[in-house]
Design a protein around this motif. Structure first.
Motif, PDB file in Angstrom:
ATOM      1  N   ALA A  10     -12.314  88.360  62.846  1.00 44.24           N
ATOM      2  CA  ALA A  10     -11.642  87.408  61.953  1.00 44.24           C
ATOM      3  C   ALA A  10     -12.662  86.555  61.212  1.00 44.24           C
ATOM      4  CB  ALA A  10     -10.668  86.560  62.754  1.00 44.24           C
ATOM      5  N   HIS A  11     -12.595  85.239  61.430  1.00 47.46           N
ATOM      6  CA  HIS A  11     -13.413  84.294  60.654  1.00 47.46           C
ATOM      7  C   HIS A  11     -14.876  84.251  61.036  1.00 47.46           C
ATOM      8  CE1 HIS A  11     -12.639  82.476  64.402  1.00 47.46           C
ATOM      9  NE2 HIS A  11     -11.345  82.383  64.133  1.00 47.46           N
ATOM     10  N   THR A  12     -15.228  84.796  62.216  1.00 50.70           N
ATOM     11  CA  THR A  12     -16.601  84.665  62.702  1.00 50.70           C
ATOM     12  C   THR A  12     -17.356  85.984  62.632  1.00 50.70           C
ATOM     13  OG1 THR A  12     -15.969  82.882  64.191  1.00 50.70           O
ATOM     14  CG2 THR A  12     -17.991  84.059  64.741  1.00 50.70           C
ATOM     15  N   ILE A 160      -1.705  75.752  64.717  1.00 51.29           N
ATOM     16  CA  ILE A 160      -2.364  74.437  64.596  1.00 51.29           C
ATOM     17  C   ILE A 160      -3.054  74.330  63.225  1.00 51.29           C
ATOM     18  CG2 ILE A 160      -4.171  72.932  65.527  1.00 51.29           C
ATOM     19  CD1 ILE A 160      -3.533  74.057  68.319  1.00 51.29           C
ATOM     20  N   ASP A 161      -3.684  75.425  62.804  1.00 48.09           N
ATOM     21  CA  ASP A 161      -4.363  75.424  61.496  1.00 48.09           C
ATOM     22  C   ASP A 161      -3.359  75.232  60.353  1.00 48.09           C
ATOM     23  OD1 ASP A 161      -6.838  75.786  62.692  1.00 48.09           O
ATOM     24  OD2 ASP A 161      -6.787  77.963  62.489  1.00 48.09           O
ATOM     25  N   SER A 162      -2.178  75.846  60.491  1.00 51.87           N
ATOM     26  CA  SER A 162      -1.154  75.694  59.437  1.00 51.87           C
ATOM     27  C   SER A 162      -0.715  74.239  59.345  1.00 51.87           C
ATOM     28  CB  SER A 162       0.087  76.536  59.732  1.00 51.87           C
ATOM     29  OG  SER A 162      -0.268  77.868  59.833  1.00 51.87           O
ATOM     30  N   GLY A 173      -8.561  73.798  61.636  1.00 54.83           N
ATOM     31  CA  GLY A 173      -7.883  72.517  61.798  1.00 54.83           C
ATOM     32  C   GLY A 173      -7.860  71.991  63.228  1.00 54.83           C
ATOM     33  N   GLY A 174      -8.059  72.891  64.206  1.00 56.50           N
ATOM     34  CA  GLY A 174      -7.942  72.496  65.617  1.00 56.50           C
ATOM     35  C   GLY A 174      -8.742  71.258  65.994  1.00 56.50           C
ATOM     36  N   PRO A 175     -10.054  71.255  65.703  1.00 56.97           N
ATOM     37  CA  PRO A 175     -10.866  70.090  66.096  1.00 56.97           C
ATOM     38  C   PRO A 175     -10.407  68.805  65.401  1.00 56.97           C
ATOM     39  CG  PRO A 175     -12.265  71.962  65.533  1.00 56.97           C
ATOM     40  CD  PRO A 175     -10.870  72.340  65.145  1.00 56.97           C
ATOM     41  N   ILE A 177      -7.309  68.111  64.365  1.00 56.05           N
ATOM     42  CA  ILE A 177      -6.041  67.695  64.991  1.00 56.05           C
ATOM     43  C   ILE A 177      -6.332  67.028  66.340  1.00 56.05           C
ATOM     44  CG2 ILE A 177      -3.947  68.602  66.103  1.00 56.05           C
ATOM     45  CD1 ILE A 177      -3.534  68.656  63.146  1.00 56.05           C
ATOM     46  N   GLU A 178      -7.298  67.553  67.088  1.00 50.78           N
ATOM     47  CA  GLU A 178      -7.641  66.964  68.389  1.00 50.78           C
ATOM     48  C   GLU A 178      -8.118  65.518  68.204  1.00 50.78           C
ATOM     49  OE1 GLU A 178     -10.697  68.979  70.718  1.00 50.78           O
ATOM     50  OE2 GLU A 178     -10.096  67.881  72.512  1.00 50.78           O
ATOM     51  N   GLU A 179      -8.954  65.283  67.195  1.00 52.52           N
ATOM     52  CA  GLU A 179      -9.437  63.922  66.920  1.00 52.52           C
ATOM     53  C   GLU A 179      -8.281  63.004  66.523  1.00 52.52           C
ATOM     54  OE1 GLU A 179     -12.359  62.567  67.636  1.00 52.52           O
ATOM     55  OE2 GLU A 179     -12.650  64.561  68.517  1.00 52.52           O
ATOM     56  N   GLY A 254     -10.809  81.864  73.910  1.00 54.97           N
ATOM     57  CA  GLY A 254     -10.278  81.601  72.568  1.00 54.97           C
ATOM     58  C   GLY A 254     -10.621  80.190  72.112  1.00 54.97           C
ATOM     59  N   GLY A 255     -10.694  80.029  70.805  1.00 49.45           N
ATOM     60  CA  GLY A 255     -11.147  78.768  70.218  1.00 49.45           C
ATOM     61  C   GLY A 255     -10.295  77.568  70.579  1.00 49.45           C
ATOM     62  N   VAL A 256      -8.987  77.758  70.743  1.00 47.25           N
ATOM     63  CA  VAL A 256      -8.116  76.618  71.042  1.00 47.25           C
ATOM     64  C   VAL A 256      -8.446  76.045  72.425  1.00 47.25           C
ATOM     65  CG1 VAL A 256      -5.712  75.859  71.240  1.00 47.25           C
ATOM     66  CG2 VAL A 256      -6.332  77.550  69.519  1.00 47.25           C
TER      67      VAL A 256
HETATM   68  P1  AMP Z   1     -11.029  81.924  67.749  1.00 47.73           P
HETATM   69  O1  AMP Z   1     -10.094  82.734  66.889  1.00 47.73           O
HETATM   70  O2  AMP Z   1     -10.922  82.250  69.183  1.00 47.73           O
HETATM   71  O3  AMP Z   1     -12.452  81.875  67.289  1.00 47.73           O
HETATM   72  O4  AMP Z   1     -10.507  80.413  67.620  1.00 47.73           O
HETATM   73  C1  AMP Z   1     -10.336  79.774  66.400  1.00 47.73           C
HETATM   74  C2  AMP Z   1      -9.187  78.832  66.497  1.00 47.73           C
HETATM   75  O5  AMP Z   1      -9.487  77.799  67.453  1.00 47.73           O
HETATM   76  C3  AMP Z   1      -8.884  78.120  65.199  1.00 47.73           C
HETATM   77  O6  AMP Z   1      -7.502  78.255  64.971  1.00 47.73           O
HETATM   78  C4  AMP Z   1      -9.263  76.682  65.481  1.00 47.73           C
HETATM   79  O7  AMP Z   1      -8.490  75.738  64.777  1.00 47.73           O
HETATM   80  C5  AMP Z   1      -9.028  76.577  66.962  1.00 47.73           C
HETATM   81  N1  AMP Z   1      -9.769  75.477  67.580  1.00 47.73           N
HETATM   82  C6  AMP Z   1     -11.103  75.271  67.611  1.00 47.73           C
HETATM   83  N2  AMP Z   1     -11.407  74.123  68.246  1.00 47.73           N
HETATM   84  C7  AMP Z   1     -10.227  73.573  68.632  1.00 47.73           C
HETATM   85  C8  AMP Z   1      -9.854  72.374  69.315  1.00 47.73           C
HETATM   86  N3  AMP Z   1     -10.762  71.497  69.706  1.00 47.73           N
HETATM   87  N4  AMP Z   1      -8.540  72.165  69.526  1.00 47.73           N
HETATM   88  C9  AMP Z   1      -7.610  73.050  69.123  1.00 47.73           C
HETATM   89  N5  AMP Z   1      -7.897  74.187  68.474  1.00 47.73           N
HETATM   90  C10 AMP Z   1      -9.190  74.456  68.220  1.00 47.73           C
END
Ligand code: AMP
Ligand code: MG
Length: 327
Positions: A10-12, A160-162, A173-175, A177-179, A254-256
């Motif tokens: 995906a994005h990375t 969360i990103d949406s 958006g995740g980080p 939103i967490e802040e 996973g990133g979340v």
């Molecule tokens: P991944 O696809 O596993 O690389 O994860 C990416 C996703 O993780 C994205 O949707 C980010 O918004 C989410 N993400 C990254 N850091 C956080 C966080 N601190 N809280 C919630 N979601 C996060």
């Protein structure tokens, strides 16, 4: 034995290098980001093609190795966005052919579980896999990694990103939103959608947007309430899976899972039921080449190589489509 892994679902775009003792030699990546708006597949492909060479060079430099020192090459073959997957696949095939190295195609979701298993030292953990596109509770049973619960619509990260995009916060958006959530303790009632072991986010997103548009609720309160609701849903599915499978170990992937509030909820749940809990550090939670390199090693040792001609990407492959021969 030295394994090089390439991640590009995906994005990375990432490259990781690890040896067969589990020693991390390099884990380099570049994340496609936007200030506004979401992720456009064509742009993603362009991004990955642009950074590919530099990321691979950086990984080798960091590990202080040359391509000739690398024994095997792995890449994420599935699941993911075609535009993104293709770039990693082309890079891996090219390197394998040019340097005459074995090639291994790795399922990305399984790699999240395997890196968690290795880092935790757990024998048979359940993985709560919460990323952008994927939300699954995965456990090993009868020769496969089976999905015991999952999202019925979008992945929790995309959800969360949406919501973040709706609030004009950019991607990811995740980080953010967490802040934002840290600024509130005011819980606003939201739909809690758990169906059996499955979760769903579509209705929740509409609900959040509708509430925000009324002007009666602040972004901080909604971000806080969203996290409390959604992470409770995820923790509950993980707990149900632990109980159902009679397993005693939970790892996050996973990133979340970088989110401290989610980590805390899972830790408390595990303590309460005498299960062990492990959360890898952030660089191994988000998409990364190292988990691909490690899983590739396990697969290689079980004889799972593929020829470049047969290494077509599998964007829609599911976790439980893969026969696990290395356990
Ligand atoms: P991944 O696809 O596993 O690389 O994860 C990416 C996703 O993780 C994205 O949707 C980010 O918004 C989410 N993400 C990254 N850091 C956080 C966080 N601190 N809280 C919630 N979601 C996060
Ligand atoms: Mg992932």
């Amino acid at each position: 034995m030295i394994s090089l892994g390439i991640e590009s679902t995906a994005h990375t775009f990432g490259a990781g290098i690890i040896d067969d003792k589990g020693k991390v030699l390099a884990n380099v990546k570049d994340l496609y980001t936007t200030k506004k708006g979401g992720l456009i597949p064509v742009k993603l492909g362009e991004h990955h093609a642009e950074v590919c060479d530099s990321i691979l060079r950086q990984a080798l430099e960091k590990a202080n190795l040359k391509m000739k020192d690398v024994d095997i090459i792995s890449f994420s073959i599935s699941p993911g966005l075609g535009h993104a997957l293709r770039i990693g696949a082309v890079a891996a095939r090219t390197l394998a052919l040019k340097h005459r190295k074995p090639l291994i195609g790795v399922n990305h979701a399984i790699a999240h579980l395997e890196i968690g298993r290795m880092l935790s030292g757990f024998k048979d953990p359940i993985l709560l896999y919460v990323s952008g596109a994927n939300t699954q509770v995965i456990a090993y049973d009868g020769g496969k990694y089976r999905v015991f619960g999952e999202t019925l619509d979008i992945g929790v990260g995309n959800f969360i990103d949406s919501f973040a995009r709706f609030l004009d916060l950019g991607f990811p958006g995740g980080p953010k939103i967490e802040e934002l959530a840290k600024k509130s303790r005011k819980y606003v009632e939201l739909p809690y959608t758990l169906k059996g072991m499955d979760v769903s986010f579509g209705g929740l997103l509409t609900n959040l947007k509708t509430k925000y548009r009324t002007g009666k609720y602040g972004a901080e309160d909604l971000a806080y309430s969203m996290q409390e609701t959604v992470f409770a849903m995820l923790t509950e599915t993980a707990e149900r899976a632990l109980a159902h499978c009679e397993k005693k170990e939970l790892v996050l992937g996973g990133g979340v899972a970088c989110n401290k509030r989610l980590q805390k909820m899972c830790r408390i749940m595990c303590e309460d039921r005498d299960a062990k809990f492990y959360c890898p550090e952030n660089q191994f939670l988000v998409d990364n080449g190292l988990m691909i390199a490690w899983t590739g090693l396990l697969m290689y040792k079980a004889g799972e190589t593929i020829s470049p001609e047969k290494s077509a990407i599998r964007p829609y492959e599911r976790t439980d489509d893969v026969q696990v021969r290395w356990r």
